[in-house]
Scaffold this motif. Structure first.
Motif, PDB file in Angstrom:
ATOM      1  N   GLY A 122       0.803  -1.216   0.000  1.00  0.00           N
ATOM      2  CA  GLY A 122       0.000   0.000   0.000  1.00  0.00           C
ATOM      3  C   GLY A 122       0.835   1.264   0.000  1.00  0.00           C
ATOM      4  O   GLY A 122       1.998   1.258  -0.390  1.00  0.00           O
ATOM      5  N   VAL A 123       0.217   2.348   0.477  1.00  0.00           N
ATOM      6  CA  VAL A 123       0.826   3.681   0.417  1.00  0.00           C
ATOM      7  C   VAL A 123       1.288   4.109   1.809  1.00  0.00           C
ATOM      8  O   VAL A 123       0.575   3.925   2.797  1.00  0.00           O
ATOM      9  N   PHE A 124       2.489   4.700   1.830  1.00  0.00           N
ATOM     10  CA  PHE A 124       3.115   5.141   3.077  1.00  0.00           C
ATOM     11  C   PHE A 124       3.719   6.524   2.878  1.00  0.00           C
ATOM     12  O   PHE A 124       4.007   6.930   1.759  1.00  0.00           O
ATOM     13  N   VAL A 125       3.927   7.206   3.996  1.00  0.00           N
ATOM     14  CA  VAL A 125       4.702   8.444   3.995  1.00  0.00           C
ATOM     15  C   VAL A 125       5.890   8.230   4.921  1.00  0.00           C
ATOM     16  O   VAL A 125       5.763   7.573   5.968  1.00  0.00           O
ATOM     17  N   GLU A 126       7.036   8.750   4.512  1.00  0.00           N
ATOM     18  CA  GLU A 126       8.234   8.709   5.350  1.00  0.00           C
ATOM     19  C   GLU A 126       8.768  10.121   5.525  1.00  0.00           C
ATOM     20  O   GLU A 126       8.716  10.932   4.593  1.00  0.00           O
ATOM     21  N   ILE A 127       9.272  10.379   6.712  1.00  0.00           N
ATOM     22  CA  ILE A 127       9.940  11.630   7.027  1.00  0.00           C
ATOM     23  C   ILE A 127      11.335  11.266   7.508  1.00  0.00           C
ATOM     24  O   ILE A 127      11.470  10.430   8.417  1.00  0.00           O
ATOM     25  N   GLU A 128      12.361  11.872   6.917  1.00  0.00           N
ATOM     26  CA  GLU A 128      13.738  11.630   7.337  1.00  0.00           C
ATOM     27  C   GLU A 128      14.426  12.967   7.580  1.00  0.00           C
ATOM     28  O   GLU A 128      14.699  13.705   6.633  1.00  0.00           O
ATOM     29  N   ALA A 129      14.683  13.279   8.833  1.00  0.00           N
ATOM     30  CA  ALA A 129      15.474  14.463   9.180  1.00  0.00           C
ATOM     31  C   ALA A 129      16.931  14.009   9.214  1.00  0.00           C
ATOM     32  O   ALA A 129      17.291  13.143  10.012  1.00  0.00           O
ATOM     33  N   ILE A 130      17.749  14.570   8.313  1.00  0.00           N
ATOM     34  CA  ILE A 130      19.085  14.043   8.026  1.00  0.00           C
ATOM     35  C   ILE A 130      20.172  15.026   8.469  1.00  0.00           C
ATOM     36  O   ILE A 130      20.111  16.210   8.156  1.00  0.00           O
ATOM     37  N   ASP A 131      21.180  14.484   9.158  1.00  0.00           N
ATOM     38  CA  ASP A 131      22.353  15.273   9.552  1.00  0.00           C
ATOM     39  C   ASP A 131      23.583  14.712   8.831  1.00  0.00           C
ATOM     40  O   ASP A 131      24.324  13.899   9.380  1.00  0.00           O
ATOM     41  N   GLU A 132      23.788  15.142   7.581  1.00  0.00           N
ATOM     42  CA  GLU A 132      24.916  14.640   6.793  1.00  0.00           C
ATOM     43  C   GLU A 132      26.248  15.185   7.275  1.00  0.00           C
ATOM     44  O   GLU A 132      27.263  14.516   7.166  1.00  0.00           O
ATOM     45  N   SER A 133      26.247  16.402   7.809  1.00  0.00           N
ATOM     46  CA  SER A 133      27.501  17.052   8.193  1.00  0.00           C
ATOM     47  C   SER A 133      27.903  16.789   9.643  1.00  0.00           C
ATOM     48  O   SER A 133      29.024  17.110  10.037  1.00  0.00           O
ATOM     49  N   GLY A 134      26.975  16.264  10.442  1.00  0.00           N
ATOM     50  CA  GLY A 134      27.269  16.055  11.856  1.00  0.00           C
ATOM     51  C   GLY A 134      27.149  17.327  12.678  1.00  0.00           C
ATOM     52  O   GLY A 134      27.601  17.384  13.819  1.00  0.00           O
ATOM     53  N   THR A 135      26.517  18.371  12.132  1.00  0.00           N
ATOM     54  CA  THR A 135      26.427  19.660  12.824  1.00  0.00           C
ATOM     55  C   THR A 135      25.027  20.000  13.333  1.00  0.00           C
ATOM     56  O   THR A 135      24.865  20.955  14.074  1.00  0.00           O
ATOM     57  N   ILE A 136      24.014  19.224  12.942  1.00  0.00           N
ATOM     58  CA  ILE A 136      22.643  19.550  13.338  1.00  0.00           C
ATOM     59  C   ILE A 136      22.317  18.962  14.701  1.00  0.00           C
ATOM     60  O   ILE A 136      21.742  19.633  15.552  1.00  0.00           O
ATOM     61  N   GLY A 137      22.639  17.723  14.919  1.00  0.00           N
ATOM     62  CA  GLY A 137      22.416  17.077  16.206  1.00  0.00           C
ATOM     63  C   GLY A 137      21.088  16.356  16.305  1.00  0.00           C
ATOM     64  O   GLY A 137      20.101  16.731  15.664  1.00  0.00           O
ATOM     65  N   GLU A 138      21.091  15.319  17.126  1.00  0.00           N
ATOM     66  CA  GLU A 138      19.923  14.454  17.268  1.00  0.00           C
ATOM     67  C   GLU A 138      18.705  15.194  17.805  1.00  0.00           C
ATOM     68  O   GLU A 138      17.581  14.953  17.361  1.00  0.00           O
TER      69      GLU A 138
END
Length: 178
Positions: A122-138
């Motif tokens: 079926g149909v889904f939505v995904e959200i990915e908050a990404i920290d590629e640089s290591g500067t945003i933080g969890e």
């Protein structure tokens, strides 16, 4: 490349509503990709080869199976579309399951959104908050993910704790036992 992602996956009864919200927030539409994700047998984590028009990547990730926002440690290795890696990984590890989907890809800053139509699920939505640089933080990634969870009005019962591969494997197991 390795990075931290906070992500959610949820069933999506109204993908047009999600598209409308993304458009209202000036999301950048990257396109629609027909993707085949081949999952390989592993001792831990998940290893998949993604083949698509937009994304061709070997992906290894580790995360807990939790409904709602969850941290995922992701290792990405971009590949050319004609890579022989699939044959080698299949011979060495064996295929666990194959997931086929049509994926709409959107971005707002460091947050990636997918509207996925997964074959057999079926149909889904995904959200990915990404920290590629290591500067945003969890902590900030979690806030971003929760903000979109609220904006999309995703109910707790719509959240999915596991990967599409796990859902397909569970479905196959249930059909064998009936």
């Amino acid at each position: 490349m390795t990075h931290l992602t906070i992500e959610i996956k949820a069933r999506c009864a109204d993908p047009q509503r999600i598209r409308d919200i993304l458009h209202a927030h000036n999301a950048e539409f990257r396109g629609v990709d027909r993707q085949i994700d081949t999952y390989f047998n592993t001792v831990q984590g998940r290893l998949k080869l993604r083949e698509g028009r937009i994304e061709n990547t070997l992906i290894y990730y580790e995360r807990e199976d939790l409904a709602g926002p969850k941290p995922s440690h992701v290792f990405l290795f971009p590949l050319p579309s004609s890579s022989p890696l699939k044959t080698m990984l299949t011979a060495a590890l064996g295929v666990l399951v194959v997931v086929e989907k049509q994926r709409e890809i959107y971005f707002i800053d460091n947050v990636k959104f997918h509207i996925d139509n997964v074959s057999g699920l079926g149909v889904f939505v995904e959200i990915e908050a990404i920290d590629e640089s290591g500067t945003i933080g969890e902590e900030k990634l979690l806030r971003q993910c929760n903000q979109w969870l609220r904006l999309f009005q995703i109910a707790p019962h719509e959240l999915i704790a596991v990967s599409y591969s796990d859902l397909l494997l569970s479905q196959a197991k249930a059909s064998v036992s009936t």
